[in-house]
Write an enzyme that holds these catalytic residues in place. Sequence first.
Site, short mmCIF file in Angstrom:
data_model
loop_
_atom_site.label_atom_id
_atom_site.label_comp_id
_atom_site.label_asym_id
_atom_site.label_seq_id
_atom_site.Cartn_x
_atom_site.Cartn_y
_atom_site.Cartn_z
N ARG A 117 -4.35 11.56 2.21
CA ARG A 117 -3.06 11.36 2.62
C ARG A 117 -1.84 11.66 1.61
NH1 ARG A 117 -2.37 3.98 1.49
NH2 ARG A 117 -2.61 5.03 -1.11
N LYS A 219 3.64 8.46 0.44
CA LYS A 219 3.48 7.28 -0.81
C LYS A 219 4.70 8.37 -1.97
CE LYS A 219 0.37 4.75 -3.27
NZ LYS A 219 1.02 3.73 -4.01
N GLU A 255 5.43 -4.45 5.08
CA GLU A 255 4.62 -4.21 4.06
C GLU A 255 5.78 -5.31 3.13
OE1 GLU A 255 3.24 -1.13 2.58
OE2 GLU A 255 4.76 0.47 3.26
#
Length: 376
Positions: A117, A219, A255
């Site tokens: 990721r 992220k 989210e």
Amino acid sequence: MQNSYYISILELYQYIKVIKYYLVDFNIMKGSCFIMSKQNIDWSNLGFGYIPTGERYVSNYKDGKWDDGAMTTDSTITMSECAGVLQYAQTVFEGLKAYTTVDGKIVVFRPDLNAQRLEESAKRLEIPAFPQERFLDAVEKVVKANADYVPPYGTGATLYLRPFIFGSSSVIGVKPAEEYQFRVFATPVGPYFKGGAKPITIKVSDFDRAAPHGTGHIKAGLNYAMSLHAIVTAHAEGYDENMYLDAATRTKVEETGGANFLFVTKDGKVVTPKSNSILPSITRRSLMYVAEHYLGLEVEQREVYFDEVKDFAECGLCGTAAVISPVGKIVDYGKEICFPSGMEEMGPVTKKLYETLTGIQMGRIEAPEGWIREIC
Ligand code: PLP
Ligand code: COI
């Protein structure tokens, strides 16, 4: 004169530290950790905060390549006032945890997925990828070097690892930096939300977190910077977190600022929102697997409309920091959705998911192949 043959306890301690430094940092003691004694920390009462630990890993990117990297005790960074990270927020990060298992080993949960990721996040911000094998090696080195900070089994605390990459050279026109730093530090943490497993109350945010085709799926530090005003506002109004809706239609659940949602239907199905603008949570992916393969539950990843949230039996937030935090109530401009599981306890399915996942992480339940990386 006679005294020169003797060394003090303090000197002995320093010598042992130097020996440990070389053994651990050059991987001579592969598979073992060198712990003189655990740190004197009140592990069971830790919150989610930063406590600097002994050593961290640093590698720098210059002239088109990453250097060999090294461990350092220096927790500070010196760089140009015009660094890419400071001017244009060119930084991506990860979060994962090391655990002490029931039989006293130190393990890390699915670090390969964090390595992947981070690479995907880096690509989106024109940051050079840090090789995934080297990411795993850096994580291992940092855990080993700080084994005395890995909270003992049963305390509820863990060692949180924060790998990140940032643009360190100067840029004034809007463009990627030419130099970068990759760093991994560790810090012992307790529960992300005060009260641990007690249900929290969240607010439907007036602000959007991520645009379609934006950066919500990676992220990047910038996603968190823009959520700060929203979270400070929510806290000031007495809420624990924000629920973000999709920016395009404001009808679908996305989210929170730091976790994905899980819902449980009245007939026991586990449902999680599908969206291209939320972070693909490793905890959520693991929980969906656990629900299906360990608990025999039906699972569904699909668009979740806010209008249907009132019909769910349970709701939880999942993430590395959040683990699974039960949600008792969601408030949308005075309209309250109160889940039948209430404000005192986790709902029964959420609880089973929590116990199975943490059981796998702490070695009480056999893990699926490849989920647990043993450090020592
Ligand atoms: N969503 C956001 C915005 C996050 O910051 C995090 C934390 O990493 C998560 C979800 C959960 O992801 P993971 O389970 O991989 O930690
Ligand atoms: C994590 O869970 O690792 C995160 O990065 C979330 C952050 C809000 C602490």
